[in-house]
Scaffold this active site. Structure first.
Site, short mmCIF file in Angstrom:
data_model
loop_
_atom_site.label_atom_id
_atom_site.label_comp_id
_atom_site.label_asym_id
_atom_site.label_seq_id
_atom_site.Cartn_x
_atom_site.Cartn_y
_atom_site.Cartn_z
N TYR A 1 7.45 7.84 5.21
CA TYR A 1 6.68 7.07 4.23
C TYR A 1 5.97 8.01 3.26
O TYR A 1 5.56 9.10 3.63
CB TYR A 1 5.64 6.20 4.95
CG TYR A 1 6.25 5.04 5.68
CD1 TYR A 1 6.23 3.76 5.13
CD2 TYR A 1 6.85 5.20 6.90
CE1 TYR A 1 6.78 2.68 5.80
CE2 TYR A 1 7.43 4.13 7.57
CZ TYR A 1 7.38 2.88 7.03
OH TYR A 1 7.93 1.81 7.69
N SER B 1 2.46 -8.85 8.60
CA SER B 1 1.94 -7.92 7.60
C SER B 1 3.15 -7.10 7.17
O SER B 1 3.40 -6.00 7.66
CB SER B 1 0.85 -7.01 8.19
OG SER B 1 0.41 -6.08 7.22
N LYS C 1 -1.75 -4.57 14.06
CA LYS C 1 -0.47 -4.56 13.36
C LYS C 1 0.55 -3.85 14.25
O LYS C 1 0.92 -2.70 14.01
CB LYS C 1 -0.59 -3.86 11.99
CG LYS C 1 0.69 -3.97 11.16
CD LYS C 1 0.49 -3.51 9.72
CE LYS C 1 1.80 -3.62 8.95
NZ LYS C 1 1.65 -3.26 7.51
N GLU D 1 2.47 2.22 15.18
CA GLU D 1 3.85 1.76 15.02
C GLU D 1 4.78 2.50 15.98
O GLU D 1 4.84 3.72 15.97
CB GLU D 1 4.33 1.97 13.59
CG GLU D 1 5.78 1.53 13.39
CD GLU D 1 6.27 1.66 11.96
OE1 GLU D 1 7.47 1.42 11.74
OE2 GLU D 1 5.47 2.01 11.08
N ASP E 1 0.81 -1.21 0.00
CA ASP E 1 0.00 0.00 0.00
C ASP E 1 0.85 1.27 0.00
O ASP E 1 0.38 2.33 0.42
CB ASP E 1 -0.92 0.00 1.22
CG ASP E 1 -0.14 -0.08 2.54
OD1 ASP E 1 0.88 -0.79 2.58
OD2 ASP E 1 -0.55 0.58 3.52
N LYS F 1 -6.57 -0.28 6.58
CA LYS F 1 -5.35 -0.08 7.36
C LYS F 1 -5.16 1.41 7.64
O LYS F 1 -5.37 2.25 6.75
CB LYS F 1 -4.15 -0.62 6.60
CG LYS F 1 -2.80 -0.34 7.27
CD LYS F 1 -1.75 0.02 6.26
CE LYS F 1 -0.50 0.53 6.94
NZ LYS F 1 0.58 0.82 6.00
N GLU G 1 -2.94 -0.03 13.84
CA GLU G 1 -1.48 0.01 13.73
C GLU G 1 -0.86 1.25 14.37
O GLU G 1 -0.67 2.28 13.71
CB GLU G 1 -1.05 -0.06 12.25
CG GLU G 1 0.47 -0.06 12.07
CD GLU G 1 0.91 0.00 10.61
OE1 GLU G 1 2.12 -0.01 10.36
OE2 GLU G 1 0.03 0.06 9.73
#
Length: 396
Positions: free
Chosen positions: A396, A334, A265, A225, A71, A183, A223
């Site tokens: 990202y 994932s 995640k 992170e 993604d 997500k 998620e």
């Protein structure tokens, strides 16, 4: 090349339930179903998609399989393409993503694929819908729904994730296009605190996203992170992770999110990337499983770990160590770079390399499938697969 003794594909949601073009039930965002769960009068609310959400989550969390995260935004995909000397054009992105989704037998190891919006509506270079190609492989299509990280005012140079505005109609449209899970990625930085403000913002945003997703038929991947950046040790990561996940589940409950219809995640509990004291796979497994036991309800069907800059082999070894004993959850993967890195370099943008690149992808997917079953040995791994992929301050 992938072994001929392939794992049997686990049952997934019936194809007719998530292929565009079939008769799809219209979302009903205003209808909720509540059921009492305790004499105290507390209730848990779930959308009219409740049964489907549970079925989809269990399908993705099936033995020996995990998620292919493909993604990457157009900008991030451009960075990946630039690393092999390709221009960031839609045609090049289409060619690479066609390579991934059409790898023969991928569905034996991959149960779900997270797509960027462009890919969800895109066709392969042969003119087939990407979603249809995934469905034919018994892979559930998913969709990235967040709008990226922006500075969090009043924090210690931290971020928050945007994208809640307009999320409900976007999610309904994604469902109609064939997506069945979503997500949303937000981050927590240990070197920057993390501040109480940043943790609460991350948890609240994830909870609102999860509630909206479920209301529109999408299983939310939750998620938060915890970034690898920093010199901190594994104990510090453990303490921060406990704090973050406590906040996340508090707000998930506040927002009436149905735990049986979500997937997580999380980051593995590791030392900071710049810490001098490295952790073994067994240490990572011990700390991470301890975190799960203390913070994650057994009702959650799947824990799909992110790799977060670990090398391909490191991510697989750590996952394997976590599956050496039974868990109340499906502990799986994932991965994005930890599945794609060697594949991308093998391809190099050349059509004649597509088959070899797909075989490389299958090797990595099978390795992580074995790790999910606790049967990975690490034998025969290439030097490329052992190279770390951490980038300090990676955006990202």
């Amino acid at each position: 090349m992938a072994s001929a003794s392939l794992l049997k594909t686990s049952p997934v949601v019936d194809k007719s339930e998530f292929v565009k073009g079939q008769t799809l039930r219209q979302p009903s965002a205003s209808i909720v179903r509540c059921r009492p769960v305790a004499p105290s009068g507390l209730t848990v609310c779930a959308s009219s998609y409740a049964d489907e959400l549970v079925k989809t989550a269990k399908s993705i969390a099936s033995p020996g399989r995990g998620i292919l995260a493909m993604d990457e935004s157009n900008a991030t995909c451009g960075k990946r393409l630039a690393s092999i000397g390709l221009e960031n054009t839609e045609a090049n992105r289409q060619a690479y993503r066609t390579l991934l989704v059409s790898a023969p037998g991928l569905g034996q190891y991959i149960s779900g694929a997270i797509l960027f919006e462009e890919t969800l509506y895109q066709t392969t270079i042969d003119g087939k819908k990407m979603v249809d190609v995934l469905v034919e492989q018994n892979i559930v299509p998913g969709i990235k729904v967040d709008k990226g990280l922006v500075p969090l005012a009043g924090s210690n140079n931290e971020s928050w994730c945007q994208g809640l505005d307009g999320l409900a109609p976007r999610s309904a449209a994604y469902y109609q296009q064939g997506a069945r899970f979503a997500k949303w990625r937000t981050v927590v930085s240990i070197p920057n605190g993390p501040s109480e403000l940043a943790v609460k913002e991350a948890a609240w945003g994830l909870a609102r996203y999860a509630a909206i997703s479920q209301d529109n038929g999408l299983v939310p991947i939750v998620e938060p992170e915890i970034l690898l950046d920093g010199e901190h040790g594994i104990d510090r990561t453990f303490e921060v992770a406990k704090k973050v996940w406590a906040e996340v589940f508090f707000y998930l409950a506040q927002n009436n999110v149905m735990f049986e219809g979500i997937l997580l995640k999380p980051s593995m509990v590791t030392p900071g990337a710049e810490c001098k004291d490295k952790a073994t796979p067994q240490q990572v497994a011990d700390y991470t499983l301890s975190l799960l036991r203390q913070r994650i309800p057994p009702a959650v069907p799947g824990i799909m770990f992110l790799s977060g800059g670990q090398s391909e082999v490191e991510a697989t070894l750590n996952l394997n160590a976590m599956n050496q004993a039974p868990n109340p959850w499906h502990v799986s993967f994932s991965y994005a770079r930890a599945l794609q890195n060697t594949c991308l370099k093998t391809w190099g943008g050349r059509p004649e390399n597509v088959k070899e690149a797909q075989e490389t992808l299958l090797i990595r997917a099978k390795a992580n499938s074995l790790a999910q079953l606790g049967k990975y040995t690490g034998e025969g791994e290439s030097e490329e697969a052992k190279q770390g992929m951490f980038v300090k301050g990676y955006v990202y």
